[in-house]
Design a protein around this motif. Sequence first.
Motif, PDB file in Angstrom:
ATOM      1  N   ARG A  22      28.537 -14.465   8.565  1.00 55.83           N
ATOM      2  CA  ARG A  22      27.752 -15.482   9.274  1.00 55.83           C
ATOM      3  C   ARG A  22      27.494 -15.080  10.730  1.00 55.83           C
ATOM      4  NH1 ARG A  22      30.719 -18.598   5.539  1.00 55.83           N
ATOM      5  NH2 ARG A  22      29.571 -20.352   4.672  1.00 55.83           N
ATOM      6  N   ALA A  23      28.472 -14.428  11.344  1.00 57.06           N
ATOM      7  CA  ALA A  23      28.365 -14.053  12.755  1.00 57.06           C
ATOM      8  C   ALA A  23      27.697 -12.696  12.964  1.00 57.06           C
ATOM      9  CB  ALA A  23      29.754 -14.044  13.389  1.00 57.06           C
ATOM     10  N   GLY A  24      27.537 -11.937  11.886  1.00 55.70           N
ATOM     11  CA  GLY A  24      26.894 -10.637  11.998  1.00 55.70           C
ATOM     12  C   GLY A  24      27.796  -9.552  12.570  1.00 55.70           C
ATOM     13  N   VAL A  25      29.093  -9.669  12.295  1.00 53.92           N
ATOM     14  CA  VAL A  25      30.065  -8.670  12.763  1.00 53.92           C
ATOM     15  C   VAL A  25      30.968  -8.274  11.591  1.00 53.92           C
ATOM     16  CG1 VAL A  25      30.065  -9.538  15.142  1.00 53.92           C
ATOM     17  CG2 VAL A  25      31.734 -10.438  13.510  1.00 53.92           C
ATOM     18  N   SER A  26      31.881  -7.357  11.842  1.00 54.52           N
ATOM     19  CA  SER A  26      32.799  -6.932  10.781  1.00 54.52           C
ATOM     20  C   SER A  26      33.988  -7.887  10.667  1.00 54.52           C
ATOM     21  CB  SER A  26      33.322  -5.522  11.067  1.00 54.52           C
ATOM     22  OG  SER A  26      34.201  -5.543  12.177  1.00 54.52           O
TER      23      SER A  26
END
Length: 64
Positions: A22-26
């Motif tokens: 959802r946050a666009g990170v790993s």
Amino acid sequence: MKNRITDLRAERGWTQAALARRAGVSRQTINAIETGKFDPSLPLAFRLAELFDMKIEELFLYDP
């Protein structure tokens, strides 16, 4: 910097991986933020606050 991400994520039934998507990170980034090993960039902090429908200062707590 302390944060409430672990508790808020658990309340919503999200895994670290789900929040990361959802946050666009790993997932590793979410883990590092939750454990206090990494302070997020300002854009990421705002993105996380938006996902939890909170103000950034409600999500992250300054702890000198």
